[in-house]
Design a protein around this motif. Structure first.
Motif, mmCIF file in Angstrom:
data_model
loop_
_atom_site.group_PDB
_atom_site.id
_atom_site.type_symbol
_atom_site.label_atom_id
_atom_site.label_comp_id
_atom_site.label_asym_id
_atom_site.label_seq_id
_atom_site.Cartn_x
_atom_site.Cartn_y
_atom_site.Cartn_z
ATOM 1 N N ASN A 57 0.851 -1.178 0.000
ATOM 2 C CA ASN A 57 0.000 0.000 0.000
ATOM 3 C C ASN A 57 0.894 1.237 0.000
ATOM 4 O OD1 ASN A 57 -2.497 1.240 0.105
ATOM 5 N ND2 ASN A 57 -2.568 1.256 2.333
ATOM 6 N N ALA A 58 0.541 2.257 -0.775
ATOM 7 C CA ALA A 58 1.323 3.495 -0.843
ATOM 8 C C ALA A 58 0.401 4.677 -1.112
ATOM 9 C CB ALA A 58 2.378 3.405 -1.941
ATOM 10 N N ILE A 59 0.890 5.858 -0.800
ATOM 11 C CA ILE A 59 0.203 7.098 -1.126
ATOM 12 C C ILE A 59 1.009 7.768 -2.232
ATOM 13 C CG2 ILE A 59 -0.620 9.333 -0.297
ATOM 14 C CD1 ILE A 59 -2.021 6.976 1.042
ATOM 15 N N GLY A 60 0.359 8.025 -3.350
ATOM 16 C CA GLY A 60 1.032 8.637 -4.482
ATOM 17 C C GLY A 60 1.112 10.143 -4.355
ATOM 18 N N ALA A 61 2.038 10.731 -5.111
ATOM 19 C CA ALA A 61 2.204 12.182 -5.122
ATOM 20 C C ALA A 61 1.067 12.856 -5.887
ATOM 21 C CB ALA A 61 3.548 12.540 -5.751
ATOM 22 N N SER A 62 0.456 12.131 -6.831
ATOM 23 C CA SER A 62 -0.638 12.688 -7.639
ATOM 24 C C SER A 62 -1.514 11.549 -8.147
ATOM 25 C CB SER A 62 -0.064 13.471 -8.828
ATOM 26 O OG SER A 62 0.525 12.582 -9.759
ATOM 27 N N ALA A 63 -2.552 11.893 -8.873
ATOM 28 C CA ALA A 63 -3.464 10.889 -9.425
ATOM 29 C C ALA A 63 -2.803 10.032 -10.498
ATOM 30 C CB ALA A 63 -4.705 11.565 -9.992
ATOM 31 N N SER A 64 -1.651 10.450 -11.000
ATOM 32 C CA SER A 64 -0.952 9.671 -12.030
ATOM 33 C C SER A 64 0.201 8.846 -11.454
ATOM 34 C CB SER A 64 -0.432 10.595 -13.135
ATOM 35 O OG SER A 64 0.492 11.522 -12.600
ATOM 36 N N SER A 65 0.262 8.705 -10.142
ATOM 37 C CA SER A 65 1.327 7.919 -9.504
ATOM 38 C C SER A 65 1.148 6.427 -9.798
ATOM 39 C CB SER A 65 1.318 8.151 -7.996
ATOM 40 O OG SER A 65 1.608 9.488 -7.701
ATOM 41 N N THR A 66 2.245 5.690 -9.701
ATOM 42 C CA THR A 66 2.209 4.241 -9.938
ATOM 43 C C THR A 66 2.949 3.494 -8.837
ATOM 44 O OG1 THR A 66 4.212 4.317 -11.297
ATOM 45 C CG2 THR A 66 2.086 4.507 -12.445
ATOM 46 N N LEU A 67 2.580 2.236 -8.681
ATOM 47 C CA LEU A 67 3.230 1.332 -7.732
ATOM 48 C C LEU A 67 3.359 -0.029 -8.407
ATOM 49 C CD1 LEU A 67 4.227 0.552 -4.839
ATOM 50 C CD2 LEU A 67 1.826 0.047 -4.308
ATOM 51 N N LYS A 68 4.541 -0.603 -8.330
ATOM 52 C CA LYS A 68 4.777 -1.935 -8.888
ATOM 53 C C LYS A 68 5.317 -2.829 -7.776
ATOM 54 C CE LYS A 68 7.645 -1.887 -12.257
ATOM 55 N NZ LYS A 68 8.595 -1.996 -13.364
ATOM 56 N N VAL A 69 4.748 -4.032 -7.635
ATOM 57 C CA VAL A 69 5.277 -5.035 -6.712
ATOM 58 C C VAL A 69 5.828 -6.191 -7.523
ATOM 59 C CG1 VAL A 69 3.790 -4.418 -4.776
ATOM 60 C CG2 VAL A 69 3.034 -6.158 -6.386
ATOM 61 N N GLN A 70 6.859 -6.830 -6.977
ATOM 62 C CA GLN A 70 7.530 -7.915 -7.689
ATOM 63 C C GLN A 70 7.797 -9.084 -6.745
ATOM 64 O OE1 GLN A 70 11.088 -5.830 -8.940
ATOM 65 N NE2 GLN A 70 10.149 -5.302 -10.916
ATOM 66 N N ILE A 71 7.764 -10.282 -7.321
ATOM 67 C CA ILE A 71 8.170 -11.488 -6.606
ATOM 68 C C ILE A 71 9.362 -12.069 -7.356
ATOM 69 C CG2 ILE A 71 7.529 -13.795 -5.821
ATOM 70 C CD1 ILE A 71 4.609 -12.834 -5.751
#
Length: 136
Positions: free
Chosen positions: A97-111
């Motif tokens: 879970n993360a809070i983005g800087a703007s509505a266009s922020s992204t988060l990627k998780v990897q295994i």
């Protein structure tokens, strides 16, 4: 601040449901023969990468039904310690879970399994929640 607590609570509940569902589906499997490398140990690392200015808050990760929660995180990247699975382990799960800087922020998780990227999950928006599951 209340929105952050609400998001964290919702995130933890969803994650718990994901792990319970994963374990339930594994326990109903009556096949004792290992499939796709499930009969050997694996070295697993979970990672998260958020876009610039975002802040990773919490991560839940684990192998089979053994989740670990890392809370009060901060920054744009996170990595778990390397975990060695038991022989016969079925799979790995991660949710961040993360809070983005703007509505266009992204988060990627990897295994990462045995040094190879095996699975990715992504999320976009200001309030980010990404997950991934991998079956050995």
């Amino acid at each position: 601040m209340k929105l952050n607590h609400l998001l964290r609570g919702t995130f933890v509940v969803l994650l718990a449901a994901m792990f319970i569902g994963f374990v339930s589906s594994c326990s109903s499997d009556d096949d004792d023969n290992p499939v796709n490398g499930a009969g050997k140990q694996h070295k697993v690392v979970f990672k998260a990468i958020a876009s610039s200015g975002s802040n990773i808050d919490v991560a839940v990760y684990g192998i089979d039904g053994n989740p670990t929660t890392a809370s009060s995180l901060s920054g744009e990247t996170w990595s778990s310690p390397e975990i060695t699975s038991e022989k016969g382990a079925y799979g790995a799960n991660v949710a961040v879970n993360a809070i983005g800087a703007s509505a266009s922020s992204t988060l990627k998780v990897q295994i990462w399994v045995d040094g190879e990227l095996k699975k990715e999950g992504t999320s976009s928006g200001q309030y980010l929640s990404a997950s991934a599951s991998y079956t050995f």
